[in-house]
Every structure is written in structure tokens, then in C-alpha cells.
Design an enzyme around this catalytic site. Structure first.
Site, PDB file in Angstrom:
ATOM      1  N   LYS A 151       9.196   0.222   7.363  1.00 18.90           N
ATOM      2  CA  LYS A 151       8.214   1.096   7.681  1.00 18.90           C
ATOM      3  C   LYS A 151       7.155   0.540   8.606  1.00 18.90           C
ATOM      4  O   LYS A 151       6.418  -0.243   8.039  1.00 18.90           O
ATOM      5  CB  LYS A 151       7.500   1.898   6.763  1.00 18.90           C
ATOM      6  CG  LYS A 151       6.456   3.091   6.991  1.00 18.90           C
ATOM      7  CD  LYS A 151       5.456   3.522   5.976  1.00 18.90           C
ATOM      8  CE  LYS A 151       4.461   4.319   6.526  1.00 18.90           C
ATOM      9  NZ  LYS A 151       3.397   4.578   5.528  1.00 18.90           N
ATOM     10  N   TYR A 181       7.288  -2.394   3.994  1.00 15.19           N
ATOM     11  CA  TYR A 181       6.174  -1.384   4.621  1.00 15.19           C
ATOM     12  C   TYR A 181       5.284  -2.389   5.103  1.00 15.19           C
ATOM     13  O   TYR A 181       4.391  -3.236   4.698  1.00 15.19           O
ATOM     14  CB  TYR A 181       5.369  -0.801   3.230  1.00 15.19           C
ATOM     15  CG  TYR A 181       4.081   0.242   3.725  1.00 15.19           C
ATOM     16  CD1 TYR A 181       3.982   0.285   5.011  1.00 15.19           C
ATOM     17  CD2 TYR A 181       3.502   0.902   2.827  1.00 15.19           C
ATOM     18  CE1 TYR A 181       2.850   1.307   5.322  1.00 15.19           C
ATOM     19  CE2 TYR A 181       2.515   1.653   3.121  1.00 15.19           C
ATOM     20  CZ  TYR A 181       2.257   1.807   4.303  1.00 15.19           C
ATOM     21  OH  TYR A 181       1.103   2.710   4.690  1.00 15.19           O
ATOM     22  N   THR A 212      -0.129   4.827   1.198  1.00 16.16           N
ATOM     23  CA  THR A 212      -1.626   4.720   1.718  1.00 16.16           C
ATOM     24  C   THR A 212      -2.320   5.709   1.430  1.00 16.16           C
ATOM     25  O   THR A 212      -3.440   5.907   0.879  1.00 16.16           O
ATOM     26  CB  THR A 212      -1.641   4.160   3.158  1.00 16.16           C
ATOM     27  OG1 THR A 212      -0.908   2.674   3.174  1.00 16.16           O
ATOM     28  CG2 THR A 212      -3.136   3.868   3.565  1.00 16.16           C
TER      29      THR A 212
END
Length: 305
Positions: free
Chosen positions: A187, A157, A65
Site C-alpha cells: 500500500k 503499508y 490510518t
């Protein structure tokens, strides 16, 4: 690169060895500057040295990100990944490449590329335009990506605030290794500590990596069983975070809280002028030792990060 076992480090913090291998840090890498709207690849080598020597970070998450991976073209993402693997050789311990994309085919191509260049793992975000509306659809998407790089550890993620995919992580993990044998962890970038705690409690024997991604809540997540951390602030607050992890490891919770508060004050400074934070931001992961977590939770699952 190193083995799949991480040493005492911190998120984007110092990653030098400690007497008791416990906490480890990884960093999510920011896109290394732009020149005339082009990526400045020439500074990646300097970035590696900065992370290792100044922040102690030796575990890297590329094209996430903060690294603006989803804003890059496929060719740019491949070139960024190649540079980090090349410049990090013999300096970094682990490099995980985020290969998530809206297109399954593109995500598979990125996964294959990560395997080809010698990355240590891949991570995938949920597709967020035509969203998967249940667990099975999401798992099938992840399964197809993981299969494109069958020798690499695979991480999901979870960041529902950005993807809009509200499938609980705890639900996703139920039986996931039966579908994705290479699945190694999560994550978790969400503030839902109930969901996070259930992920840990219900998978304690599976040796998953539980990497927490909300920097401001890291100390709380460590208490709940996080085995690592991934966050943008570790690029410039790595040392403070490592100090917090050391204090937590030795059960000095008062000092750990003090370091967390100092970290938050540092974050406030950068939020006031985000241009400063943009220079060195990416993500990293911190890990708590098996012994440290067992003393708190009575569990025995080993830490991977």
C-alpha cells in the site's frame, strides 16, 4: 470471504461485477463512531450494508490510518476486527486487517488474532518511534510479524509522511519475498511517483499488488501501473471513482480525467467541513484488470486487487 483474486470494483466505490473483470475497490474502514468515548460496535453491520449497497465496496481495510487503529487499545482493535469479519460474512469479498504497532509482540498478537478470526490478509506499517534506520532492520521487523500468521497474505503499508521512515519502497521490495514468502504487495501512500513507478517496473513479473494510497493522484498512478487503490475518500466517493476506473479501462481518458476532477471537487467540500467526512471514511482498494494494464504498459502481471 472470497478468493485472493479481486473482481472489477473500486476503492470505496461500487464493487458490483462488470462485464470485464478489471477494476476493484477496497475501503479502509473508519472507526464506527464513538459513544461516551467507546466504539459504537452496533453500527458496523449498517456500515457494511452502506458500503456494499450504496458505494459498491466489498473489499475492506480495517484498523488503518482513517480507522484510527493506532489510537485504539489492543483489545479494541481485536473487537473491531472481529465485528467486521462477522458482519461482513457473505457480503464482503476481502477483509485485510492492519496489525502494525510499535511493539513487535503486540503486532504479532494482532496478526495471530487476524488469522484466527478468518481475515483474508494482514498489513503492517513501519514502527515510527524508534525507527528502523535501514532496509534490513525494517524487513526483519516485517518478517517477524508475517511469521506470526504464515497462512495470510502480507502487505507492507508505506506512508513515510506519517511514520518518518524514509526507506524507499523500491529498495524495500528488492528480494523481499525471499525473506517474507507470504508478501503479496504494497500500500503506497506517498506522492513520490518516481519511487512508485520504479516499484512497478522492477517487480512486473512478481505478481505483487501495487495499491496506491494518495487519492488525488490515483489517475496518474493508474497510468504508471497501479493495480489498486486504498483511500479514505472512497467511502463517500466510491461511485465516482468506479466511474473513473471504468472510463480508464475502456481507454476513455478524457472521461476518466473528468471524473477525477469531480472527485477532487467532492473532496474539497468535505475538507471544508471534515465532520461530514468522518462519518463514513475508511479505505478501499481499486484494481485494474490484467488486460487493461497490459494494453498500457505491455506488462503481463495479474492484478490481485
Amino acid at each position: 470471504m472470497g478468493s485472493n483474486t479481486w473482481k472489477f470494483c473500486l476503492m470505496t466505490c461500487r464493487c458490483r461485477s462488470f462485464p470485464n473483470p478489471a477494476l476493484r475497490v477496497n475501503q479502509g474502514l473508519r472507526n464506527p463512531g464513538w459513544l461516551n468515548r467507546e466504539i459504537n460496535f452496533s453500527v458496523i453491520g449498517q456500515y457494511v450494508d452502506y458500503l456494499v449497497e450504496e458505494q459498491g465496496v466489498k473489499n475492506i481495510f480495517v484498523n488503518g490510518t482513517t480507522g484510527e487503529g493506532l489510537s485504539l487499545s489492543i483489545s479494541e482493535r481485536c473487537r473491531v476486527a472481529e465485528e467486521w469479519v462477522t458482519r461482513g460474512r457473505n457480503k464482503l469479498d476481502q477483509i485485510v486487517i492492519h496489525v502494525g504497532a510499535l511493539s513487535l509482540k503486540e503486532s504479532q498478537e494482532l496478526a495471530q488474532h487476524a488469522a484466527k478470526i478468518g481475515a483474508d490478509g494482514i498489513a503492517v506499517i513501519a514502527p515510527f518511534f524508534l525507527k528502523p534506520w535501514n532496509k534490513d532492520i525494517l524487513v526483519n521487523f516485517l518478517k517477524e510479524v508475517a511469521a506470526a500468521a504464515p497462512a495470510l497474505p502480507f502487505y507492507y503499508y508505506h506512508i513515510p509522511a506519517l511514520t518518518g521512515v524514509k526507506i524507499r519502497a523500491e529498495e524495500l521490495l528488492d528480494g523481499i519475498q525471499e525473506k517474507i514468502p507470504t508478501f503479496q504487495g504494497l500500500k503506497f501512500s506517498d506522492t513520490d511517483l518516481l519511487d512508485f513507478g520504479q516499484c512497478v517496473d522492477q517487480n512486473r513479473q512478481r505478481q505483487f499488488a501495487f495499491l496506491f494510497g494518495v487519492d488525488e493522484q490515483l489517475l496518474s498512478a493508474l497510468v504508471m501501473g497501479a493495480t489498486g487503490a486504498v483511500g479514505s475518500t472512497y467511502n463517500y466517493l466510491g461511485k465516482k471513482t468506479n466511474q473513473m476506473l471504468e472510463a480508464f479501462e475502456r481507454k476513455d481518458f478524457s472521461s476518466a480525467l473528468n471524473y477525477q476532477e469531480k472527485r477532487e471537487a467532492g473532496v474539497d467540500v468535505f475538507q471544508e467541513d471534515p465532520r461530514g467526512a468522518a462519518v463514513n471514511v475508511s479505505w478501499s482498494t481499486a484494481s485494474l484488470s490484467r488486460e487493461g494494464r497490459a494494453s498500457l504498459k505491455g506488462g503481463t502481471s495479474p492484478s490481485r486487487w
